[in-house]
Design a protein around this motif. Structure first.
Motif, mmCIF file in Angstrom:
data_model
loop_
_atom_site.group_PDB
_atom_site.id
_atom_site.type_symbol
_atom_site.label_atom_id
_atom_site.label_comp_id
_atom_site.label_asym_id
_atom_site.label_seq_id
_atom_site.Cartn_x
_atom_site.Cartn_y
_atom_site.Cartn_z
ATOM 1 N N VAL A 180 33.784 43.204 27.971
ATOM 2 C CA VAL A 180 33.793 43.347 29.139
ATOM 3 C C VAL A 180 34.293 42.091 30.053
ATOM 4 C CG1 VAL A 180 32.385 43.965 31.405
ATOM 5 C CG2 VAL A 180 32.186 45.180 29.172
ATOM 6 N N LEU A 181 34.002 41.004 29.526
ATOM 7 C CA LEU A 181 34.334 39.715 30.121
ATOM 8 C C LEU A 181 35.872 39.281 29.972
ATOM 9 C CD1 LEU A 181 31.345 37.390 28.978
ATOM 10 C CD2 LEU A 181 31.678 38.128 31.332
ATOM 11 N N ARG A 182 36.307 38.930 31.135
ATOM 12 C CA ARG A 182 37.692 38.156 30.948
ATOM 13 C C ARG A 182 37.697 37.122 29.951
ATOM 14 N NH1 ARG A 182 37.824 39.406 37.352
ATOM 15 N NH2 ARG A 182 38.688 41.608 36.950
ATOM 16 N N ALA B 162 30.589 51.236 28.325
ATOM 17 C CA ALA B 162 31.362 52.275 28.955
ATOM 18 C C ALA B 162 32.222 51.431 30.021
ATOM 19 C CB ALA B 162 30.867 53.491 29.516
ATOM 20 N N ALA B 163 31.944 50.174 30.106
ATOM 21 C CA ALA B 163 32.640 49.486 31.371
ATOM 22 C C ALA B 163 34.008 49.193 30.997
ATOM 23 C CB ALA B 163 31.824 48.144 31.656
ATOM 24 N N PRO B 164 34.826 48.909 31.785
ATOM 25 C CA PRO B 164 36.296 48.555 31.382
ATOM 26 C C PRO B 164 36.326 47.097 30.760
ATOM 27 C CG PRO B 164 36.116 49.366 33.701
ATOM 28 C CD PRO B 164 34.894 49.218 33.195
ATOM 29 N N ALA B 165 37.291 47.168 29.820
ATOM 30 C CA ALA B 165 37.497 45.734 29.186
ATOM 31 C C ALA B 165 37.982 44.625 30.263
ATOM 32 C CB ALA B 165 38.349 45.956 28.162
ATOM 33 N N ASP B 166 37.848 43.557 29.922
ATOM 34 C CA ASP B 166 38.088 42.287 30.620
ATOM 35 C C ASP B 166 38.049 42.733 32.469
ATOM 36 O OD1 ASP B 166 39.185 41.329 28.556
ATOM 37 O OD2 ASP B 166 41.356 42.112 28.602
ATOM 38 N N SER B 167 36.866 42.914 32.777
ATOM 39 C CA SER B 167 36.570 43.534 34.220
ATOM 40 C C SER B 167 35.803 42.525 35.167
ATOM 41 C CB SER B 167 36.210 45.020 34.131
ATOM 42 O OG SER B 167 35.022 45.204 33.501
ATOM 43 N N ALA B 168 35.028 41.495 34.213
ATOM 44 C CA ALA B 168 33.976 40.861 34.890
ATOM 45 C C ALA B 168 34.399 39.244 34.561
ATOM 46 C CB ALA B 168 32.380 41.008 34.490
ATOM 47 N N GLN C 28 30.567 43.290 43.107
ATOM 48 C CA GLN C 28 29.475 43.154 42.139
ATOM 49 C C GLN C 28 28.831 44.503 41.711
ATOM 50 O OE1 GLN C 28 26.967 39.647 42.929
ATOM 51 N NE2 GLN C 28 27.680 39.984 45.071
ATOM 52 N N ASP C 29 28.887 44.815 40.673
ATOM 53 C CA ASP C 29 28.091 46.033 40.039
ATOM 54 C C ASP C 29 26.882 45.575 39.372
ATOM 55 O OD1 ASP C 29 29.704 48.356 40.342
ATOM 56 O OD2 ASP C 29 31.326 46.881 39.010
ATOM 57 N N VAL C 30 25.597 46.440 39.969
ATOM 58 C CA VAL C 30 24.092 46.119 39.504
ATOM 59 C C VAL C 30 23.988 47.412 38.996
ATOM 60 C CG1 VAL C 30 21.943 45.340 40.368
ATOM 61 C CG2 VAL C 30 23.948 44.488 41.372
ATOM 62 N N ALA D 6 33.433 28.970 39.224
ATOM 63 C CA ALA D 6 34.725 28.939 40.010
ATOM 64 C C ALA D 6 34.680 27.899 40.941
ATOM 65 C CB ALA D 6 35.204 30.139 40.515
ATOM 66 N N ASP D 7 35.759 27.593 41.832
ATOM 67 C CA ASP D 7 35.614 26.750 42.905
ATOM 68 C C ASP D 7 34.843 27.320 44.162
ATOM 69 O OD1 ASP D 7 37.440 24.804 41.569
ATOM 70 O OD2 ASP D 7 39.068 25.658 42.572
ATOM 71 N N GLU D 8 34.271 26.491 44.732
ATOM 72 C CA GLU D 8 33.411 27.212 45.817
ATOM 73 C C GLU D 8 34.072 28.165 46.768
ATOM 74 O OE1 GLU D 8 30.963 25.142 49.678
ATOM 75 O OE2 GLU D 8 31.739 23.820 48.358
ATOM 76 N N GLY D 9 33.431 29.322 46.913
ATOM 77 C CA GLY D 9 33.867 30.104 47.832
ATOM 78 C C GLY D 9 34.779 31.159 47.073
ATOM 79 N N VAL D 10 35.331 30.946 46.241
ATOM 80 C CA VAL D 10 36.335 31.878 45.367
ATOM 81 C C VAL D 10 35.545 33.289 44.990
ATOM 82 C CG1 VAL D 10 37.814 32.135 43.565
ATOM 83 C CG2 VAL D 10 37.486 29.796 44.719
ATOM 84 N N PRO D 11 35.978 34.328 45.564
ATOM 85 C CA PRO D 11 35.420 35.594 45.121
ATOM 86 C C PRO D 11 35.335 35.900 43.668
ATOM 87 C CG PRO D 11 36.917 35.875 47.085
ATOM 88 C CD PRO D 11 37.170 34.528 46.488
ATOM 89 N N LEU D 12 34.195 36.453 43.088
ATOM 90 C CA LEU D 12 34.482 36.631 41.712
ATOM 91 C C LEU D 12 34.062 38.229 41.360
ATOM 92 C CD1 LEU D 12 32.340 33.550 40.372
ATOM 93 C CD2 LEU D 12 34.858 33.986 39.924
ATOM 94 N N ASP D 13 34.211 38.928 40.416
ATOM 95 C CA ASP D 13 33.779 40.002 39.882
ATOM 96 C C ASP D 13 32.592 39.791 38.929
ATOM 97 O OD1 ASP D 13 35.990 41.236 41.267
ATOM 98 O OD2 ASP D 13 37.113 41.303 39.425
ATOM 99 N N LEU D 14 31.311 40.289 39.266
ATOM 100 C CA LEU D 14 30.289 40.202 38.591
ATOM 101 C C LEU D 14 29.629 41.602 38.237
ATOM 102 C CD1 LEU D 14 30.155 37.591 40.706
ATOM 103 C CD2 LEU D 14 28.162 37.077 39.603
#
Length: 281
Positions: A168-170, A133-139, A95-97, A64-72
């Motif tokens: 899980v991926l968008r 178990a993770a939500p669909a379209d969540s990362a 971020q979930d680890v 993504a563009d520089e600095g844009v927050p992401l869900d990882l």
């Protein structure tokens, strides 16, 4: 400078050792049974010592563009090197680890604590079970850097697992896996075939010496449903201290050859590295 001393502890996966960097006051190398797992500089979270970590960071930088927050979603935690990097370069990211070794998580939390407000949540759980178990379209990005000892576990190599990761991926998300193999690349070829069965776009990042079969080493598998920005990745990886190549399209098709997708029933762990491939003193 305060003198730091090594920390040795038995964790679920073996014997973990935190060794201080004598040149930097709050920097540490984490090994498990002698195999390097992570390098962390608490005062400079964007300083990445391991080549594969630098390449994973390039993937995130190009997502993504520089600095844009992401869900990882990170599968495999180690000392949380990459999550710390993302928190510093993309403030506001969630971020979930997921790390199965709870003893290792306790060691890292005690000696390498996360800064307040990092947006990083750490979970002691099995990576495959978490993904299922993770939500669909969540990362936006799913990073798999999971090693049992020095081998990728079999249950993270199958087409069933790849489909769970895809869920899980968008729609524009990217999957990135740190793998390890050497010529004739039976494992790597099978992984490319497996993810090609689920995702429309693939790329591979590795050093030329690894791709030519001259040595055993790391390779990053990238998968997505939208075109991967291989040109941007190639520019970044070519400028690294240890330059890497980005393979995609016909060259990957040739590498896959007659390899077929792996199913749970016949999945195997990645090969055992030869002696000295990843060990440190």
């Amino acid at each position: 400078m305060n003198e730091q001393i090594p920390v040795l502890r038995d964790v679920d996966g073996g014997t973990a050792k935190l060794m201080p960097d004598v040149d930097r006051e709050r920097a540490w190398l984490l090994t498990v049974d002698g195999a390097p797992q992570s390098y962390v500089d608490l005062d400079a979270p964007t300083r990445l010592e391991f080549e594969y970590a630098q390449r994973l960071a390039h993937v995130v930088d190009c997502a993504a563009d520089e600095g844009v927050p992401l869900d990882l979603l990170h599968l495999g935690g180690g000392a949380l090197t990459l999550p710390r990097y993302v928190a510093a370069t993309r403030p506001g990211s969630r971020q979930d680890v997921v790390e199965a070794d709870r003893g290792l998580l306790e060691l890292v939390a005690e000696h390498l604590p996360l800064p307040a407000g990092s947006g990083i949540e750490v979970h002691g759980a099995d990576a495959r079970a978490w993904v299922e178990a993770a939500p669909a379209d969540s990362a936006d990005v799913l990073i798999a850097d999971v090693f049992g000892g020095s081998r990728v576990p079999a249950h993270l190599t199958s087409v069933e697992y790849a489909r769970a990761a895809e869920r899980v991926l968008r729609p524009g998300g990217i999957y990135a896996a740190n793998l390890a193999d050497g010529a004739p690349f039976a494992f790597l070829r099978s992984q490319l075939a497996t993810f090609a069965a689920v995702f429309g776009e693939l790329a591979l990042i590795a050093e030329p010496a690894v791709l030519r079969g001259r040595r055993f080493g790391n390779a990053l598998l990238l998968a997505s449903h939208i075109p991967i920005d291989t040109a941007a990745l190639a520019r970044r990886t070519a400028a690294d201290a240890f330059p890497a190549r980005v393979e995609h399209g016909p060259s990957l098709t040739r590498l896959i050859g007659d390899a077929t997708a792996v199913r749970d029933a016949d999945a195997v762990a990645s090969p055992e590295p030869p002696d000295g491939a990843f060990s440190v003193g």
